[in-house]
Write a protein that holds these residues in place. Structure first.
Motif, mmCIF file in Angstrom:
data_model
loop_
_atom_site.group_PDB
_atom_site.id
_atom_site.type_symbol
_atom_site.label_atom_id
_atom_site.label_comp_id
_atom_site.label_asym_id
_atom_site.label_seq_id
_atom_site.Cartn_x
_atom_site.Cartn_y
_atom_site.Cartn_z
ATOM 1 N N TYR A 299 0.840 -1.202 0.000
ATOM 2 C CA TYR A 299 0.000 0.000 0.000
ATOM 3 C C TYR A 299 0.873 1.250 0.000
ATOM 4 N N ALA A 300 1.923 1.252 0.812
ATOM 5 C CA ALA A 300 2.823 2.408 0.869
ATOM 6 C C ALA A 300 3.526 2.604 -0.469
ATOM 7 N N LYS A 301 3.898 1.503 -1.124
ATOM 8 C CA LYS A 301 4.525 1.608 -2.450
ATOM 9 C C LYS A 301 3.556 2.248 -3.441
ATOM 10 N N TYR A 302 2.308 1.807 -3.387
ATOM 11 C CA TYR A 302 1.288 2.359 -4.283
ATOM 12 C C TYR A 302 1.102 3.849 -4.025
ATOM 13 N N GLN A 303 0.967 4.221 -2.756
ATOM 14 C CA GLN A 303 0.771 5.632 -2.405
ATOM 15 C C GLN A 303 1.960 6.469 -2.863
ATOM 16 N N ASN A 304 3.162 5.968 -2.645
ATOM 17 C CA ASN A 304 4.363 6.688 -3.050
ATOM 18 C C ASN A 304 4.391 6.862 -4.565
ATOM 19 N N SER A 305 4.055 5.806 -5.292
ATOM 20 C CA SER A 305 4.014 5.865 -6.748
ATOM 21 C C SER A 305 2.954 6.856 -7.216
ATOM 22 N N LYS A 306 1.817 6.832 -6.559
ATOM 23 C CA LYS A 306 0.720 7.736 -6.901
ATOM 24 C C LYS A 306 1.154 9.200 -6.778
ATOM 25 N N ILE A 307 1.878 9.502 -5.727
ATOM 26 C CA ILE A 307 2.343 10.873 -5.490
ATOM 27 C C ILE A 307 3.415 11.257 -6.508
ATOM 28 N N LEU A 308 4.352 10.350 -6.747
ATOM 29 C CA LEU A 308 5.463 10.653 -7.653
ATOM 30 C C LEU A 308 5.027 10.833 -9.103
ATOM 31 N N THR A 309 3.910 10.225 -9.468
ATOM 32 C CA THR A 309 3.448 10.312 -10.860
ATOM 33 C C THR A 309 2.300 11.309 -11.052
ATOM 34 N N ALA A 310 1.875 11.955 -9.996
ATOM 35 C CA ALA A 310 0.745 12.882 -10.077
ATOM 36 C C ALA A 310 1.154 14.200 -10.726
ATOM 37 N N SER A 311 0.203 14.794 -11.417
ATOM 38 C CA SER A 311 0.407 16.129 -11.983
ATOM 39 C C SER A 311 0.302 17.154 -10.847
ATOM 40 N N PRO A 312 0.762 18.385 -11.081
ATOM 41 C CA PRO A 312 0.596 19.416 -10.052
ATOM 42 C C PRO A 312 -0.860 19.602 -9.628
ATOM 43 N N ALA A 313 -1.785 19.538 -10.577
ATOM 44 C CA ALA A 313 -3.203 19.685 -10.243
ATOM 45 C C ALA A 313 -3.669 18.533 -9.358
ATOM 46 N N TRP B 113 -12.016 22.688 -7.666
ATOM 47 C CA TRP B 113 -10.737 22.275 -8.264
ATOM 48 C C TRP B 113 -10.945 21.029 -9.139
ATOM 49 N N LYS B 114 -11.699 20.060 -8.620
ATOM 50 C CA LYS B 114 -11.974 18.836 -9.388
ATOM 51 C C LYS B 114 -12.713 19.157 -10.685
ATOM 52 N N GLU B 115 -13.652 20.073 -10.609
ATOM 53 C CA GLU B 115 -14.414 20.451 -11.793
ATOM 54 C C GLU B 115 -13.519 21.137 -12.819
ATOM 55 N N VAL B 116 -12.631 22.002 -12.365
ATOM 56 C CA VAL B 116 -11.699 22.669 -13.276
ATOM 57 C C VAL B 116 -10.780 21.636 -13.932
ATOM 58 N N MET B 117 -10.302 20.678 -13.141
ATOM 59 C CA MET B 117 -9.449 19.617 -13.696
ATOM 60 C C MET B 117 -10.205 18.838 -14.774
ATOM 61 N N LYS B 118 -11.454 18.531 -14.503
ATOM 62 C CA LYS B 118 -12.283 17.779 -15.451
ATOM 63 C C LYS B 118 -12.462 18.575 -16.741
ATOM 64 N N LEU B 119 -12.771 19.862 -16.620
ATOM 65 C CA LEU B 119 -12.951 20.709 -17.798
ATOM 66 C C LEU B 119 -11.666 20.831 -18.606
ATOM 67 N N CYS B 120 -10.545 20.949 -17.911
ATOM 68 C CA CYS B 120 -9.250 21.039 -18.605
ATOM 69 C C CYS B 120 -8.937 19.745 -19.345
ATOM 70 N N ASN B 121 -9.245 18.608 -18.717
ATOM 71 C CA ASN B 121 -9.013 17.320 -19.374
ATOM 72 C C ASN B 121 -9.892 17.165 -20.602
ATOM 73 N N GLU B 122 -11.155 17.579 -20.494
ATOM 74 C CA GLU B 122 -12.068 17.492 -21.631
ATOM 75 C C GLU B 122 -11.608 18.399 -22.750
ATOM 76 N N LYS B 123 -11.181 19.594 -22.399
ATOM 77 C CA LYS B 123 -10.710 20.541 -23.404
ATOM 78 C C LYS B 123 -9.445 20.019 -24.086
ATOM 79 N N GLY B 124 -8.560 19.407 -23.297
ATOM 80 C CA GLY B 124 -7.334 18.829 -23.843
ATOM 81 C C GLY B 124 -7.593 17.671 -24.784
#
Length: 130
Positions: free
Chosen positions: A8-22, A116-127
């Motif tokens: 679980y800790a490996k997964y969490q660490n990987s999740k953080i390291l691969t996350a975008s700034p948003a 913030w989640k809604e803005v991320m969603k809109l940005c992803n859709e626009k992209g």
């Protein structure tokens, strides 16, 4: 617990390291919510030390978010104002061990997290339209 033996800790660490700034910002908002909820439960259990510890964790996240705002964008002041309201509610909630104040901090945090989640969603859709 070491990351080496904990999947679980490996997964969490990987999740953080691969996350975008948003995504990292979203994780920070989720952290505020988590720690504030833990603090409210601790107050119910009359564990004031645990409540204090978790409120301070939430406050540190707010400090970080506030310190990393980029003032060249006009919206930064709006975020600063919201962060200030959240911080004041957390401080009052911690001093008084007042769940109503902590709930106020949660309300503000959920509002900004959901936006913030809604803005991320809109940005992803626009992209994806490009």
């Amino acid at each position: 617990m070491a990351i080496v033996g904990n999947p679980y800790a490996k997964y969490q660490n990987s999740k953080i390291l691969t996350a975008s700034p948003a995504e990292l910002t979203l994780m920070l908002y989720d952290g505020i919510i988590k720690f504030t909820n833990v603090a409210m439960t601790a107050i119910d259990e009359n564990d004031m030390e645990k409540a204090n510890t978790n409120i301070i964790k939430a406050e540190r996240i707010i400090d970080h978010l506030s310190a990393t705002l980029n003032d060249k964008y006009p919206v930064a002041q709006d975020f600063q104002n919201i962060y200030s309201c959240i911080m004041q509610a957390l401080i009052r909630g911690n001093i008084r061990k007042d769940k109503e104040e902590l709930e106020r901090a949660l309300d503000y945090t959920r509002m900004i997290r959901d936006t913030w989640k809604e803005v991320m969603k809109l940005c992803n859709e626009k992209g994806n339209e490009s």
